[in-house]
Design a protein around this motif. Structure first.
Motif, PDB file in Angstrom:
ATOM      1  N   VAL A 160       0.148   5.600   5.968  1.00 21.16           N
ATOM      2  CA  VAL A 160      -0.341   4.223   5.921  1.00 21.16           C
ATOM      3  C   VAL A 160      -0.149   3.563   7.280  1.00 21.16           C
ATOM      4  CG1 VAL A 160       0.005   1.929   4.906  1.00 21.16           C
ATOM      5  CG2 VAL A 160       0.044   3.950   3.435  1.00 21.16           C
ATOM      6  N   LEU A 161       1.039   3.693   7.852  1.00 21.89           N
ATOM      7  CA  LEU A 161       1.346   3.062   9.136  1.00 21.89           C
ATOM      8  C   LEU A 161       0.499   3.650  10.257  1.00 21.89           C
ATOM      9  CD1 LEU A 161       5.239   2.947   8.778  1.00 21.89           C
ATOM     10  CD2 LEU A 161       3.633   1.066   8.396  1.00 21.89           C
ATOM     11  N   VAL A 162       0.361   4.967  10.280  1.00 18.24           N
ATOM     12  CA  VAL A 162      -0.472   5.629  11.289  1.00 18.24           C
ATOM     13  C   VAL A 162      -1.929   5.187  11.123  1.00 18.24           C
ATOM     14  CG1 VAL A 162      -1.426   7.883  11.961  1.00 18.24           C
ATOM     15  CG2 VAL A 162       1.044   7.593  11.715  1.00 18.24           C
ATOM     16  N   ARG A 205       0.845  -1.196   0.000  1.00 20.89           N
ATOM     17  CA  ARG A 205       0.000   0.000   0.000  1.00 20.89           C
ATOM     18  C   ARG A 205       0.880   1.246   0.000  1.00 20.89           C
ATOM     19  NH1 ARG A 205      -2.849  -0.537   5.261  1.00 20.89           N
ATOM     20  NH2 ARG A 205      -0.957  -1.660   5.715  1.00 20.89           N
ATOM     21  N   GLY A 206       0.711   2.066  -1.003  1.00 19.54           N
ATOM     22  CA  GLY A 206       1.484   3.297  -1.106  1.00 19.54           C
ATOM     23  C   GLY A 206       0.697   4.520  -0.687  1.00 19.54           C
ATOM     24  N   ARG A 207      -0.581   4.319  -0.430  1.00 20.68           N
ATOM     25  CA  ARG A 207      -1.448   5.420   0.005  1.00 20.68           C
ATOM     26  C   ARG A 207      -2.322   4.937   1.151  1.00 20.68           C
ATOM     27  NH1 ARG A 207      -1.656   9.701  -3.617  1.00 20.68           N
ATOM     28  NH2 ARG A 207      -0.881   9.190  -5.668  1.00 20.68           N
ATOM     29  N   SER A 208      -2.622   5.864   2.038  1.00 19.36           N
ATOM     30  CA  SER A 208      -3.480   5.548   3.166  1.00 19.36           C
ATOM     31  C   SER A 208      -4.932   5.489   2.709  1.00 19.36           C
ATOM     32  CB  SER A 208      -3.336   6.629   4.246  1.00 19.36           C
ATOM     33  OG  SER A 208      -4.283   6.436   5.267  1.00 19.36           O
ATOM     34  N   GLY A 209      -5.680   4.615   3.320  1.00 18.75           N
ATOM     35  CA  GLY A 209      -7.114   4.543   3.063  1.00 18.75           C
ATOM     36  C   GLY A 209      -7.873   5.565   3.892  1.00 18.75           C
ATOM     37  N   ARG A 210      -7.165   6.471   4.503  1.00 18.39           N
ATOM     38  CA  ARG A 210      -7.771   7.491   5.365  1.00 18.39           C
ATOM     39  C   ARG A 210      -7.471   8.881   4.797  1.00 18.39           C
ATOM     40  NH1 ARG A 210      -9.438   6.778  10.261  1.00 18.39           N
ATOM     41  NH2 ARG A 210      -9.633   4.686  11.067  1.00 18.39           N
ATOM     42  N   PRO A 211      -8.348   9.376   3.964  1.00 18.90           N
ATOM     43  CA  PRO A 211      -8.100  10.698   3.363  1.00 18.90           C
ATOM     44  C   PRO A 211      -8.083  11.831   4.388  1.00 18.90           C
ATOM     45  CG  PRO A 211     -10.302   9.920   2.819  1.00 18.90           C
ATOM     46  CD  PRO A 211      -9.606   8.798   3.511  1.00 18.90           C
ATOM     47  N   GLU A 212      -8.621  11.584   5.576  1.00 11.84           N
ATOM     48  CA  GLU A 212      -8.638  12.629   6.602  1.00 11.84           C
ATOM     49  C   GLU A 212      -7.257  12.860   7.227  1.00 11.84           C
ATOM     50  OE1 GLU A 212      -9.825   8.798   8.740  1.00 11.84           O
ATOM     51  OE2 GLU A 212     -10.106   9.667   6.780  1.00 11.84           O
ATOM     52  N   LEU A 213      -6.326  11.938   7.006  1.00 20.04           N
ATOM     53  CA  LEU A 213      -4.972  12.124   7.532  1.00 20.04           C
ATOM     54  C   LEU A 213      -4.181  13.031   6.598  1.00 20.04           C
ATOM     55  CD1 LEU A 213      -3.869   8.549   8.681  1.00 20.04           C
ATOM     56  CD2 LEU A 213      -4.636  10.451  10.094  1.00 20.04           C
ATOM     57  N   ASP A 214      -3.666  14.102   7.153  1.00 22.26           N
ATOM     58  CA  ASP A 214      -2.756  14.944   6.384  1.00 22.26           C
ATOM     59  C   ASP A 214      -1.557  15.245   7.263  1.00 22.26           C
ATOM     60  OD1 ASP A 214      -3.379  17.135   8.070  1.00 22.26           O
ATOM     61  OD2 ASP A 214      -4.876  17.893   6.693  1.00 22.26           O
ATOM     62  N   MET A 215      -0.640  16.038   6.785  1.00 20.53           N
ATOM     63  CA  MET A 215       0.597  16.259   7.530  1.00 20.53           C
ATOM     64  C   MET A 215       0.392  16.996   8.854  1.00 20.53           C
ATOM     65  SD  MET A 215       2.463  19.053   5.109  1.00 20.53           S
ATOM     66  CE  MET A 215       3.660  19.674   6.248  1.00 20.53           C
ATOM     67  N   ASP A 271      -3.007   2.364  10.006  1.00 23.06           N
ATOM     68  CA  ASP A 271      -3.123   1.007  10.542  1.00 23.06           C
ATOM     69  C   ASP A 271      -3.291   1.037  12.055  1.00 23.06           C
ATOM     70  OD1 ASP A 271      -2.787  -0.064   7.994  1.00 23.06           O
ATOM     71  OD2 ASP A 271      -0.676  -0.606   8.317  1.00 23.06           O
ATOM     72  N   LEU A 272      -2.504   1.881  12.721  1.00 18.97           N
ATOM     73  CA  LEU A 272      -2.579   1.967  14.182  1.00 18.97           C
ATOM     74  C   LEU A 272      -3.887   2.598  14.642  1.00 18.97           C
ATOM     75  CD1 LEU A 272       1.140   2.911  14.853  1.00 18.97           C
ATOM     76  CD2 LEU A 272       0.003   0.772  15.515  1.00 18.97           C
ATOM     77  N   ILE A 273      -4.437   3.505  13.849  1.00 18.75           N
ATOM     78  CA  ILE A 273      -5.761   4.065  14.157  1.00 18.75           C
ATOM     79  C   ILE A 273      -6.819   2.973  14.005  1.00 18.75           C
ATOM     80  CG2 ILE A 273      -7.551   5.677  13.362  1.00 18.75           C
ATOM     81  CD1 ILE A 273      -5.208   7.612  12.652  1.00 18.75           C
ATOM     82  N   ASP A 274      -6.731   2.205  12.924  1.00 19.73           N
ATOM     83  CA  ASP A 274      -7.671   1.109  12.695  1.00 19.73           C
ATOM     84  C   ASP A 274      -7.623   0.081  13.829  1.00 19.73           C
ATOM     85  OD1 ASP A 274      -8.442   2.282  10.313  1.00 19.73           O
ATOM     86  OD2 ASP A 274      -7.226   0.947   9.053  1.00 19.73           O
ATOM     87  N   ASP A 275      -6.427  -0.129  14.393  1.00 19.68           N
ATOM     88  CA  ASP A 275      -6.259  -1.067  15.500  1.00 19.68           C
ATOM     89  C   ASP A 275      -6.788  -0.513  16.820  1.00 19.68           C
ATOM     90  OD1 ASP A 275      -4.975  -2.759  13.749  1.00 19.68           O
ATOM     91  OD2 ASP A 275      -2.962  -2.431  14.574  1.00 19.68           O
ATOM     92  N   GLY A 276      -7.138   0.781  16.848  1.00 18.24           N
ATOM     93  CA  GLY A 276      -7.584   1.406  18.085  1.00 18.24           C
ATOM     94  C   GLY A 276      -6.438   1.821  18.989  1.00 18.24           C
ATOM     95  N   ARG A 277      -5.234   1.820  18.458  1.00 12.76           N
ATOM     96  CA  ARG A 277      -4.061   2.170  19.262  1.00 12.76           C
ATOM     97  C   ARG A 277      -3.794   3.674  19.275  1.00 12.76           C
ATOM     98  NH1 ARG A 277      -0.276  -0.625  22.514  1.00 12.76           N
ATOM     99  NH2 ARG A 277       0.870   1.127  23.355  1.00 12.76           N
ATOM    100  N   LEU A 278      -4.008   4.329  18.140  1.00 15.79           N
ATOM    101  CA  LEU A 278      -3.819   5.773  18.050  1.00 15.79           C
ATOM    102  C   LEU A 278      -5.163   6.459  17.848  1.00 15.79           C
ATOM    103  CD1 LEU A 278      -0.735   6.251  15.659  1.00 15.79           C
ATOM    104  CD2 LEU A 278      -0.743   6.145  18.153  1.00 15.79           C
ATOM    105  N   GLU A 279      -5.242   7.661  18.352  1.00 10.77           N
ATOM    106  CA  GLU A 279      -6.400   8.513  18.108  1.00 10.77           C
ATOM    107  C   GLU A 279      -5.888   9.736  17.352  1.00 10.77           C
ATOM    108  OE1 GLU A 279      -8.565  10.993  21.286  1.00 10.77           O
ATOM    109  OE2 GLU A 279      -9.687   9.101  21.102  1.00 10.77           O
ATOM    110  N   TYR A 280      -6.728  10.284  16.492  1.00  8.62           N
ATOM    111  CA  TYR A 280      -6.275  11.444  15.722  1.00  8.62           C
ATOM    112  C   TYR A 280      -7.244  12.607  15.883  1.00  8.62           C
ATOM    113  CZ  TYR A 280      -9.792  10.543  12.130  1.00  8.62           C
ATOM    114  OH  TYR A 280     -10.966  10.361  11.457  1.00  8.62           O
ATOM    115  N   ARG A 281      -6.713  13.776  15.634  1.00 11.77           N
ATOM    116  CA  ARG A 281      -7.516  14.995  15.674  1.00 11.77           C
ATOM    117  C   ARG A 281      -7.014  15.915  14.582  1.00 11.77           C
ATOM    118  NH1 ARG A 281      -7.343  20.214  17.655  1.00 11.77           N
ATOM    119  NH2 ARG A 281      -5.283  19.987  18.538  1.00 11.77           N
ATOM    120  N   GLN A 282      -7.954  16.404  13.809  1.00 11.51           N
ATOM    121  CA  GLN A 282      -7.603  17.387  12.786  1.00 11.51           C
ATOM    122  C   GLN A 282      -7.302  18.712  13.471  1.00 11.51           C
ATOM    123  OE1 GLN A 282      -7.095  16.877   9.725  1.00 11.51           O
ATOM    124  NE2 GLN A 282      -8.038  14.893   9.426  1.00 11.51           N
TER     125      GLN A 282
END
Length: 127
Positions: free
Chosen positions: A90-92, A31-41, A94-105
């Motif tokens: 992509v890696l981040v 996978r070269g792209r994240s399946g989460r378009p909400e993730l940005d830098m 995966d960790l969000i999908d696992d419930g390990r990381l939480e994100y905030r825009q």
């Protein structure tokens, strides 16, 4: 730099000519792209699973979780680990999908604030 990255064992996937990207390609299963378009830098990520076992044991995941004991932007994670931004997403993800990381825009007004963006760029350059 957090322990676990880069891998110390001689069996690690590292090609002198191709570099660590070959390993990342294998870790992300192509996978070269994240399946989460909400993730940005500027998206902030933080470890919410402290004290629980990490489901993914590749050194890149371990390092990301260690860095994210305090909130970090995706760009900071990529810069501190020396990983490409697209692979870090992509890696981040995966960790969000696992419930390990939480994100905030970031708040929209922060993202438009030139001073905030300059401070972020200065921080990245300082690494």
């Amino acid at each position: 730099m957090p322990s676990g990255y880069p891998p110390d064992d001689e069996d690690a996937w590292f090609d002198e000519e191709a570099g660590p990207v070959v390993r990342l390609y294998a870790v992300t299963r192509g996978r070269g792209r994240s399946g989460r378009p909400e993730l940005d830098m500027l998206t902030l990520v933080v470890d919410i699973g402290r004290g629980t076992a990490l489901r993914r044991h590749e050194p890149e995941y371990v390092s990301i979780v260690e860095l994210c004991h305090t909130p970090q932007s995706v760009a900071e994670v990529a810069a501190r680990l020396g990983l490409p931004l697209t692979m870090t997403k992509v890696l981040v993800g995966d960790l969000i999908d696992d419930g390990r990381l939480e994100y905030r825009q970031p708040r929209h007004e922060d993202a438009d604030d030139v001073d905030v963006l300059k401070a972020l760029l200065d921080g990245i350059r300082g690494l």
